[in-house]
Scaffold this motif. Structure first.
Motif, PDB file in Angstrom:
ATOM      1  N   LEU A  37       3.524   3.420  10.015  1.00  0.00           N
ATOM      2  CA  LEU A  37       2.733   2.336  10.607  1.00  0.00           C
ATOM      3  C   LEU A  37       2.209   2.698  11.997  1.00  0.00           C
TER       4      LEU A  37
ATOM      5  N   LYS B 203      -0.891   0.908   3.900  1.00  0.00           N
ATOM      6  CA  LYS B 203      -0.941  -0.001   5.047  1.00  0.00           C
ATOM      7  C   LYS B 203      -1.928  -1.138   4.800  1.00  0.00           C
TER       8      LYS B 203
ATOM      9  N   ASP C  90      -1.268  -5.108   5.022  1.00  0.00           N
ATOM     10  CA  ASP C  90      -2.122  -5.947   5.870  1.00  0.00           C
ATOM     11  C   ASP C  90      -2.755  -7.070   5.061  1.00  0.00           C
TER      12      ASP C  90
END
Length: 373
Positions: A37, A70, A74
């Motif tokens: 991250l 990711k 999100d």
């Protein structure tokens, strides 16, 4: 002298910056997830370092997979609390309550497919996670998401309050379409409920129009909220905005589900009350309001438990806490529980009817009503 102090200050700053440098860490679940991250943030972007958390893929494919992973988190608004991740390199996770394995699932309730596991003394995103990335991405982002962002002109990417202009326009369009969809669905649901009323009216002594009318709007709103939840990721907001918006949608969905079930129980109990009025036993007439209270209580309790899980509490912990609390209440109110069980036994066995003269426990009189006590 001034140059000397300036040089000294520069050297101190350089040493400080070197000490603050973040390196790739695959020694534990926390190190791997943090590495992934951290190196995909705007101010520390380095997709090659982030790709090192992906096992078994070529560098280019690993970079794409790391970025997609990711984006999936999100899009679902799943914020990773790094502080809660284990730092133990030999961490073991219990699977099905029996088998243990060197793995850590980031979001066991929302996305159990995404987890890290220990491979060759290092922690990587699991092979299963990598195999499911494309599938999960299609589930989170509707068809045309990538095409939408690339087709936006440069002026649309200008930011206002950290949100791009095209995203503001997207929210406006989505809200307008949601309002139109609500009015359309409200008519459709209302028409369906009218057909249902015609079939139920023969069991009821009165019209169910008012009760069924209360169901059409919340059901239509529920469908609209699910549509919003599905299409919100297409606007590609930051994880903070997605987390807030999706949590608000989930709360609204739970509240409307509670309302719909409460209204549905009212309709069913109205039909049941009309049916028992036609029976010879007057005792059945007393059962409807008791059942109505019990069913509504169950719906409210389940709804509150669901709301607690939305706010981040573990469902197992919530259910266990509710069970312990229920046991404590039951032990503290044994007489009430005995009376409640006695009420059900009376309805099941039917030893007497409303209006009968009975004697029991030194008390005699006419049975007028059977309630919780």
């Amino acid at each position: 002298m001034k140059k000397f102090f300036a040089l000294l200050l520069f050297l101190n700053f350089s040493l400080f910056a070197q000490n603050k440098e973040i390196n790739v860490d695959l020694s534990s679940p926390r190190g791997t997830v943090y590495t992934h991250l951290y190196f995909l943030q705007e101010d520390s972007f380095d997709s090659k370092k982030a790709a090192q958390t992906i096992y078994g893929l070529q560098e280019e494919d690993a970079e794409k997979s790391a970025i997609k992973l990711k984006q999936i988190l999100d899009g679902r608004g799943l914020l990773v609390d790094i502080r809660l991740l284990p730092t133990n390199s030999n961490y073991l996770d219990t699977i099905n309550g029996f088998e243990t394995k060197s793995r850590y699932v980031l979001f066991p309730n929302q996305m159990p497919e995404i987890y890290v596991e220990k491979i060759n003394n290092n922690w990587y995103y699991s092979i299963e996670t990598i195999e499911n990335i494309d599938k999960l991405y299609r589930q989170v982002y509707p068809l045309g998401t990538e095409l939408l962002k690339t087709s936006i002109p440069n002026i649309g990417h200008k930011k206002v309050f950290s949100i791009e202009i095209w995203q503001f326009l997207g929210v406006f369009v989505l809200l307008v379409l949601s309002v139109l969809l609500f009015y359309l669905l409200n008519r459709i649901v209302f028409s369906f409920l009218k057909i249902l009323e015609k079939n139920l009216i023969r069991f009821s002594h009165s019209s169910l129009n008012e009760s069924l009318n209360k169901l059409s709007r919340p059901i239509a709103l529920l469908i609209v909220f699910y549509v919003l939840e599905f299409y919100l990721p297409i606007l590609q907001f930051s994880i903070g905005i997605n987390s807030f918006a999706l949590k608000a949608i989930h709360i609204a969905e739970t509240v409307f589900w509670i309302y719909v079930f409460l209204q549905f129980i009212g309709v069913v109990m109205d039909v049941y009350s009309s049916y028992v009025l036609k029976t010879d036993s007057k005792l059945d007439d007393q059962l409807a309001p008791i059942l109505k209270r019990i069913l509504k209580g169950i719906v409210i309790i389940v709804g509150i438990l669901n709301l607690l899980t939305i706010f981040g509490l573990d469902p197992t912990t919530v259910v266990a806490g509710a069970s312990i609390g229920g046991l404590a209440v039951a032990l503290a109110s044994q007489d009430t529980v005995k009376n409640l069980i006695g009420t059900f036994m009376i309805f099941l066995d039917k030893p007497f009817q409303i209006g009968d003269w009975i004697e029991g426990g030194g008390v005699e009189g006419t049975v007028e009503e059977v309630g919780f006590r």
